[in-house]
Write a protein that holds these residues in place. Structure first.
Motif, short mmCIF file in Angstrom:
data_model
loop_
_atom_site.label_atom_id
_atom_site.label_comp_id
_atom_site.label_asym_id
_atom_site.label_seq_id
_atom_site.Cartn_x
_atom_site.Cartn_y
_atom_site.Cartn_z
N GLN A 36 0.89 -1.36 0.02
CA GLN A 36 -0.29 -0.08 -0.17
C GLN A 36 0.73 1.35 0.07
OE1 GLN A 36 -2.25 -0.58 3.68
NE2 GLN A 36 -3.81 -2.09 2.37
N CYS A 37 2.08 1.25 -0.07
CA CYS A 37 2.97 1.97 -0.13
C CYS A 37 3.05 2.90 -1.37
CB CYS A 37 4.56 1.87 0.49
SG CYS A 37 4.59 1.42 2.11
N PRO A 38 3.51 4.31 -1.61
CA PRO A 38 3.57 4.72 -2.92
C PRO A 38 4.57 4.26 -3.54
CG PRO A 38 3.83 6.20 -1.17
CD PRO A 38 3.90 5.29 -0.35
N PRO A 39 4.63 4.22 -4.89
CA PRO A 39 5.36 3.55 -6.00
C PRO A 39 6.79 3.84 -5.43
CG PRO A 39 4.07 4.80 -7.24
CD PRO A 39 3.54 5.08 -5.62
N ASP A 40 7.69 2.72 -5.36
CA ASP A 40 8.83 2.52 -5.03
C ASP A 40 10.18 3.51 -5.79
OD1 ASP A 40 11.16 2.01 -3.00
OD2 ASP A 40 10.77 -0.23 -3.44
N ALA A 41 10.10 4.58 -6.12
CA ALA A 41 10.57 5.47 -6.85
C ALA A 41 11.19 6.68 -6.12
CB ALA A 41 10.19 5.86 -8.05
N GLY A 42 12.17 7.49 -6.40
CA GLY A 42 12.55 8.54 -5.82
C GLY A 42 13.41 8.23 -4.50
N ARG A 43 13.29 8.97 -3.55
CA ARG A 43 13.92 8.65 -2.09
C ARG A 43 13.12 8.86 -1.10
NH1 ARG A 43 20.26 10.76 -3.28
NH2 ARG A 43 20.57 9.66 -4.92
N GLU A 44 13.53 8.33 -0.05
CA GLU A 44 12.66 8.47 1.19
C GLU A 44 13.53 8.20 2.59
OE1 GLU A 44 9.32 6.01 0.22
OE2 GLU A 44 9.66 4.64 1.74
N VAL A 45 13.31 9.05 3.59
CA VAL A 45 13.80 8.89 4.59
C VAL A 45 12.86 8.43 5.75
CG1 VAL A 45 15.20 9.83 6.59
CG2 VAL A 45 15.95 10.22 4.18
N ALA A 46 13.25 7.44 6.71
CA ALA A 46 12.13 6.88 7.67
C ALA A 46 12.62 7.37 8.99
CB ALA A 46 11.96 5.55 7.43
N ILE A 81 2.29 2.84 8.28
CA ILE A 81 3.34 3.52 7.67
C ILE A 81 2.87 4.69 7.19
CG2 ILE A 81 5.37 3.57 6.23
CD1 ILE A 81 5.04 0.37 6.09
N ASN A 82 3.11 5.91 7.83
CA ASN A 82 2.55 7.38 7.33
C ASN A 82 3.63 8.02 6.41
OD1 ASN A 82 -0.16 7.30 8.74
ND2 ASN A 82 1.17 7.09 10.64
N TYR A 83 3.02 8.53 5.32
CA TYR A 83 3.76 9.13 4.26
C TYR A 83 3.62 10.49 4.39
CZ TYR A 83 5.91 5.20 2.24
OH TYR A 83 6.87 4.17 2.13
N PHE A 84 4.56 11.32 4.16
CA PHE A 84 4.55 12.69 4.01
C PHE A 84 5.39 12.98 2.69
CE2 PHE A 84 4.28 11.90 8.56
CZ PHE A 84 3.14 12.58 8.79
N LEU A 92 9.18 11.80 3.47
CA LEU A 92 9.50 11.41 4.97
C LEU A 92 8.57 10.40 5.27
CD1 LEU A 92 10.36 15.02 6.34
CD2 LEU A 92 11.81 13.32 5.56
N VAL A 93 8.79 9.45 6.00
CA VAL A 93 8.24 8.39 6.36
C VAL A 93 8.21 8.10 7.88
CG1 VAL A 93 7.57 5.76 5.78
CG2 VAL A 93 8.87 7.22 4.16
N ASP A 94 7.01 7.97 8.38
CA ASP A 94 6.81 7.88 9.95
C ASP A 94 6.46 6.37 10.22
OD1 ASP A 94 6.45 8.05 12.60
OD2 ASP A 94 4.74 9.46 12.46
N LEU A 95 7.25 5.54 10.75
CA LEU A 95 7.20 4.02 10.79
C LEU A 95 6.24 4.05 12.22
CD1 LEU A 95 10.46 2.65 9.74
CD2 LEU A 95 8.33 2.64 8.30
N LEU A 125 14.30 3.79 0.22
CA LEU A 125 14.67 4.01 1.32
C LEU A 125 16.09 4.28 1.37
CD1 LEU A 125 13.93 4.10 4.36
CD2 LEU A 125 14.19 1.91 4.60
N CYS A 126 16.54 5.64 1.65
CA CYS A 126 18.00 5.78 1.60
C CYS A 126 18.48 6.10 3.02
CB CYS A 126 18.28 6.83 0.59
SG CYS A 126 17.21 8.31 0.70
N GLY A 127 17.85 6.07 3.86
CA GLY A 127 18.38 6.13 5.31
C GLY A 127 17.36 6.03 6.59
N LEU A 128 17.64 5.63 7.62
CA LEU A 128 16.77 5.51 8.69
C LEU A 128 17.16 6.34 9.77
CD1 LEU A 128 14.30 3.73 9.70
CD2 LEU A 128 16.04 2.68 11.09
N VAL A 129 16.12 6.94 10.63
CA VAL A 129 16.62 8.01 11.76
C VAL A 129 15.91 7.18 12.85
CG1 VAL A 129 16.28 10.00 12.93
CG2 VAL A 129 16.54 10.15 10.45
#
Ligand code: GDP
Length: 221
Positions: A36-46, A81-84, A92-95, A125-129
């Motif tokens: 259900q996540c957005p298409p897996d393209a571009g970049r995101e940080v969680a 998983i909340n997407y901004f 930005l992704v709030d797990l 996903l390119c990095g996790l905080v």
């Protein structure tokens, strides 16, 4: 009143508004599963952390948007998983949080599956905080997350949040002790979502991951 932009004549008030690209973040969607996540393209940080560690406050501080992460706290969204969206291809992704009291086994299993699947398989996903409370020891789930990330070479940036609860000397020692035990691809910093301490340092890390700027850690191959 002296506006801060006046101290730097090359910057207009507008550029101050847009200097923080994370201010553009807007809630996009909540996903229960990876599909259900957005298409897996571009970049995101969680962002991830135990409940009450200050994850929502960190997201609000880094975006400069006070109420943004309240969205992730609305009933039904806390285990999602909340997407901004920051830009068209930047997220930005709030797990889902963990460590809630009285959690059922099935909810615990859902958390393990959702977060593990996401960390292992999400290509953009390119990095996790990872957010920790500076006053508490890392717990099982925190260490589990570090293991999952190490297994897929995902860079992790640890925030020792609530650093305002300690003297600077004690906080600096906590950071030194933590850093001495970290593996490759994992870094850490002090943070206070309450005071804003460390927000610029965190934004530089996000910039590096999302836009390849000033990166101290590599982007995942
Ligand atoms: P979440 O459950 O991880 O999203 O945590 P919240 O962002 O809701 O914060 C939990 C509590 O910790 C709230 O009462 C916040 O005001 C407080 N809090 C969050 N960050 C900080 C911080 O850096 N310093 C202090 N002193 N309190 C904080």
């Amino acid at each position: 009143m002296t506006e801060s932009w006046m101290l730097n004549p090359s910057k207009s008030p507008e550029s101050f508004m847009t200097d923080n690209p994370y201010r553009r973040a807007e809630f996009h969607l909540s996903a229960h599963t990876l599909s259900q996540c957005p298409p897996d393209a571009g970049r995101e940080v969680a962002f991830v952390g135990r409940s009450n560690v200050g994850k929502s406050s960190v997201i609000n501080m880094v975006t400069g948007r006070k109420a943004l992460a309240r969205i992730s706290k609305t009933p039904g969204r806390t285990q999602q998983i909340n997407y901004f969206l920051v830009g068209e291809n930047t997220r930005l992704v709030d797990l889902p949080g963990y460590g809630f009291a009285r959690v059922s086994r099935s909810l615990q299993a859902h958390w393990v599956k959702t977060v593990n699947d996401y960390l292992q398989r999400r290509e953009s996903l390119c990095g996790l905080v990872l957010i920790l409370d500076i006053r508490r020891e890392a717990r099982d789930e925190d260490l589990q997350i570090l293991d999952w990330c190490a297994a897929v070479n995902l860079p992790v940036h640890i925030l020792l949040n609530k650093a305002d609860k300690m003297s600077f000397g004690a906080a600096a020692k906590k950071l030194r002790d933590l850093k001495s035990g970290l593996g490759d691809g994992v870094d850490a910093q002090l943070f206070s979502a309450l005071k804003g301490t460390g927000a610029d340092e965190l934004r530089r890390v996000l910039d590096g991951w999302l836009y390849d700027r000033d990166s101290r850690l590599g982007i995942r191959e």
